[in-house]
Design a protein around this motif. Structure first.
Motif, PDB file in Angstrom:
ATOM      1  N   ALA A 115       0.982  -0.693   0.218  1.00 16.66           N
ATOM      2  CA  ALA A 115      -0.191  -0.044   0.117  1.00 16.66           C
ATOM      3  C   ALA A 115       0.927   0.985  -0.467  1.00 16.66           C
ATOM      4  N   ASP A 116       0.470   2.481  -1.042  1.00 16.93           N
ATOM      5  CA  ASP A 116       0.965   3.533  -0.673  1.00 16.93           C
ATOM      6  C   ASP A 116       0.391   3.983   0.930  1.00 16.93           C
ATOM      7  N   VAL A 117       1.737   5.070   1.373  1.00 19.93           N
ATOM      8  CA  VAL A 117       1.735   5.429   2.782  1.00 19.93           C
ATOM      9  C   VAL A 117       2.651   6.243   2.740  1.00 19.93           C
ATOM     10  N   ALA A 118       2.444   7.575   3.119  1.00 13.96           N
ATOM     11  CA  ALA A 118       3.577   8.561   3.427  1.00 13.96           C
ATOM     12  C   ALA A 118       4.141   8.487   4.565  1.00 13.96           C
ATOM     13  N   PRO A 119       5.428   7.798   4.081  1.00 12.93           N
ATOM     14  CA  PRO A 119       6.356   7.870   5.803  1.00 12.93           C
ATOM     15  C   PRO A 119       6.207   9.055   7.014  1.00 12.93           C
ATOM     16  N   LEU A 120       7.088   8.514   7.796  1.00 16.43           N
ATOM     17  CA  LEU A 120       6.985   9.444   9.226  1.00 16.43           C
ATOM     18  C   LEU A 120       7.801  10.637   8.886  1.00 16.43           C
ATOM     19  N   ASP A 121       7.139  11.405   9.441  1.00 13.29           N
ATOM     20  CA  ASP A 121       7.889  12.996   9.000  1.00 13.29           C
ATOM     21  C   ASP A 121       8.625  12.618   9.960  1.00 13.29           C
ATOM     22  N   ALA A 122       9.857  13.069   9.506  1.00 16.22           N
ATOM     23  CA  ALA A 122      11.077  13.301  11.152  1.00 16.22           C
ATOM     24  C   ALA A 122      10.973  14.749  11.988  1.00 16.22           C
ATOM     25  N   ALA A 123      10.389  15.461  11.511  1.00 13.38           N
ATOM     26  CA  ALA A 123       9.930  16.731  11.986  1.00 13.38           C
ATOM     27  C   ALA A 123       9.171  16.441  13.696  1.00 13.38           C
ATOM     28  N   VAL A 179       7.330   3.705  20.258  1.00 16.01           N
ATOM     29  CA  VAL A 179       7.196   2.068  19.482  1.00 16.01           C
ATOM     30  C   VAL A 179       6.731   3.249  17.904  1.00 16.01           C
ATOM     31  N   PHE A 180       7.619   2.036  17.026  1.00 17.43           N
ATOM     32  CA  PHE A 180       7.214   2.313  15.694  1.00 17.43           C
ATOM     33  C   PHE A 180       6.904   1.314  15.540  1.00 17.43           C
ATOM     34  N   VAL A 181       5.834   2.774  14.222  1.00 13.30           N
ATOM     35  CA  VAL A 181       4.712   1.254  13.427  1.00 13.30           C
ATOM     36  C   VAL A 181       5.923   1.086  12.185  1.00 13.30           C
ATOM     37  N   PRO A 182       5.279   0.063  11.136  1.00 11.75           N
ATOM     38  CA  PRO A 182       6.597  -0.216  10.240  1.00 11.75           C
ATOM     39  C   PRO A 182       5.970   0.424   8.506  1.00 11.75           C
ATOM     40  N   HIS A 183       6.420   0.626   7.726  1.00 13.22           N
ATOM     41  CA  HIS A 183       5.777   0.680   6.846  1.00 13.22           C
ATOM     42  C   HIS A 183       5.390  -0.741   6.501  1.00 13.22           C
ATOM     43  N   PRO A 184       4.437  -0.640   5.312  1.00 11.45           N
ATOM     44  CA  PRO A 184       3.839  -1.894   4.369  1.00 11.45           C
ATOM     45  C   PRO A 184       4.968  -2.570   3.839  1.00 11.45           C
ATOM     46  N   SER A 185       5.870  -1.575   2.683  1.00  9.77           N
ATOM     47  CA  SER A 185       6.728  -1.999   1.912  1.00  9.77           C
ATOM     48  C   SER A 185       8.131  -2.725   2.821  1.00  9.77           C
ATOM     49  N   LEU A 220      12.649  -2.963  16.104  1.00  3.84           N
ATOM     50  CA  LEU A 220      11.940  -1.717  16.112  1.00  3.84           C
ATOM     51  C   LEU A 220      10.279  -2.352  15.629  1.00  3.84           C
ATOM     52  N   ALA A 221      10.860  -3.390  14.350  1.00  6.41           N
ATOM     53  CA  ALA A 221       9.679  -3.668  13.613  1.00  6.41           C
ATOM     54  C   ALA A 221       8.638  -4.107  14.140  1.00  6.41           C
ATOM     55  N   SER A 222       8.885  -4.878  14.629  1.00  4.04           N
ATOM     56  CA  SER A 222       8.556  -5.911  15.998  1.00  4.04           C
ATOM     57  C   SER A 222       7.375  -5.136  16.727  1.00  4.04           C
ATOM     58  N   GLY A 223       7.728  -4.117  17.254  1.00  2.00           N
ATOM     59  CA  GLY A 223       6.740  -3.934  18.010  1.00  2.00           C
ATOM     60  C   GLY A 223       7.974  -3.330  19.171  1.00  2.00           C
ATOM     61  N   GLU A 224       9.430  -3.374  19.472  1.00  2.00           N
ATOM     62  CA  GLU A 224       9.870  -3.533  20.433  1.00  2.00           C
ATOM     63  C   GLU A 224      10.056  -1.764  21.097  1.00  2.00           C
ATOM     64  N   THR A 274      15.198   6.781   4.670  1.00  2.00           N
ATOM     65  CA  THR A 274      14.422   5.329   3.882  1.00  2.00           C
ATOM     66  C   THR A 274      12.925   5.135   3.808  1.00  2.00           C
ATOM     67  N   GLY A 275      12.399   5.550   4.965  1.00  2.00           N
ATOM     68  CA  GLY A 275      11.037   5.896   4.905  1.00  2.00           C
ATOM     69  C   GLY A 275      10.519   4.484   5.945  1.00  2.00           C
ATOM     70  N   ALA A 276      11.123   3.733   6.315  1.00  2.00           N
ATOM     71  CA  ALA A 276      11.340   3.042   7.100  1.00  2.00           C
ATOM     72  C   ALA A 276       9.927   2.341   8.046  1.00  2.00           C
ATOM     73  N   PHE A 277       9.695   3.648   8.377  1.00  2.00           N
ATOM     74  CA  PHE A 277       8.021   3.586   9.558  1.00  2.00           C
ATOM     75  C   PHE A 277       7.366   4.328   9.120  1.00  2.00           C
ATOM     76  N   ILE A 278       6.423   4.818   9.652  1.00  2.00           N
ATOM     77  CA  ILE A 278       5.015   5.641   9.149  1.00  2.00           C
ATOM     78  C   ILE A 278       4.084   6.502  10.117  1.00  2.00           C
TER      79      ILE A 278
END
Lengths: 251, 89
Positions: A125-133, A147-153, A212-216, A244-248
């Motif tokens: 799915a197209d999802v905008a990555p996390l805004d670092a600001a 806790v970070f939410v991983p990008h679906p890609s 991080l992607a597994s919710g730690e 690289t937009g790893a998280f949303i």
């Protein structure tokens, strides 16, 4: 068509050793055996093309003839379970790992896994990555528990082979040359915007992102990464993950 | 005590990470849009449905295949079959 007829038809389609199902007729009165052989061939050629278009670097590594033969064997053992060809071949790497003629090329399954992850990222799915600001605005005492939410890609791959270098050379992203420094490489695959990106992970980076992607929590992920590689550079890895937009999102 | 040191370390790392990505050279936000109906055959970026996918389009100016173009330029592109479109047809 009854289920029994369908099953018999499909079985004969997949295996040339099985006789043509009884009751078939050809519109022009010719032998149904020949018409059925054309159908059989089209199925294999079409699916081989689908596999080849998903794993072009693997095909470059082993050559077209070897790849087609390997794909044909895969297709015979693992016929598609879904009409969606974009996910066909998800288990190709596991098949190749056990495919004896390819045993000499120990890194081939990992290259196929990387290409499968690229395909998955392409269709995610197209999802905008996390805004670092948004991170900059956080009070420092909240950071450890983030806790970070991983990008679906996002996919993270760990390999005992120089995976990213081998892939890049065979995908036309880097010049072909002998690899002097044969070391393990971990990869990250993501598609933050329109283009699928493959990155070679710095030491500890794959463990960090996987955690991080597994919710730690962020603090726990840092601990895992340092345990894995004492040279782990938190700042560089955070920057890489954000770029690289790893998280949303985070919470 | 241990916690506050960890917090300081995290905050410091985050600050330098944010400084790294704020540098203009590193921050190359993509500013493209999907433009349908303008790609020559075999030159498409992707589209769902008819083929799988990038470079697989078999028609010039196929209205179901797109090409990534700079944002804002798509609908002004003229092809023998009409203008570029932001949605597939």
């Amino acid at each position: 068509m009854s289920l029994c007829t369908q099953t018999r038809f499909a079985a004969a389609l997949a295996d040339p050793a099985v006789a043509v199902p009884p009751g078939l007729t050809a519109w022009n009165g010719l032998q149904p055996q020949r018409r059925f052989a054309v159908y059989r061939n089209n199925v294999v050629v079409g699916l081989t093309g689908a596999i080849a278009s998903r794993f072009p670097a693997a095909q470059t590594i082993v050559g077209e003839a070897f790849f087609s033969a390997m794909a044909a064997e895969f297709i015979r053992v693992h016929p598609p379970r879904s009409p969606l060809l974009l996910s066909y071949g998800d288990d190709f790497a596991d098949f190749v790992e056990r495919f004896e003629p390819a045993n000499d090329i120990a890194y081939l399954p990992d290259v196929i896994r990387l290409e499968a992850a690229r395909g998955k990222a392409y269709h995610a799915a197209d999802v905008a990555p996390l805004d670092a600001a948004k991170l900059a605005a956080l009070p420092p005492e909240r950071l450890a528990d983030l806790v970070f939410v991983p990008h679906p890609s996002l996919s993270i791959l760990r390999s005992p082979h120089p995976l990213v270098t081998i892939w890049a050379m065979n995908a036309g992203e880097a010049e072909l040359r002998s690899i002097e420094d044969w070391t393990a490489e971990d990869a990250m695959v993501a598609r933050p915007h329109m283009t699928v990106e493959v990155r070679r992970m710095p030491p500890g980076g794959a463990v960090f992102l996987q955690a991080l992607a597994s919710g730690e929590r962020l603090a726990t992920a840092v601990e895992h990464a340092i345990e894995n590689a004492s040279a782990f550079d938190l700042s560089a890895n955070l920057a890489g993950a954000l770029q690289t937009g790893a998280f949303i999102a985070f919470h | 005590m241990k916690n506050s040191i960890a917090t300081l370390a995290l905050a410091g790392s985050l600050a330098s990470a944010l400084a790294t990505i704020a540098a203009p050279a590193a921050f190359a936000a993509e500013n493209n849009e999907k433009c349908y109906g303008v790609a020559m055959k075999g030159q498409n970026d992707c589209a769902a449905g008819k083929h799988d996918c990038a470079g697989k389009s078999t028609m010039d100016f196929d209205k179901g295949s797109f090409k990534l173009v700079p944002a804002g330029t798509c609908t002004s592109m003229k092809t023998p079959d009409g203008h570029g479109m932001l949605m597939p047809a």
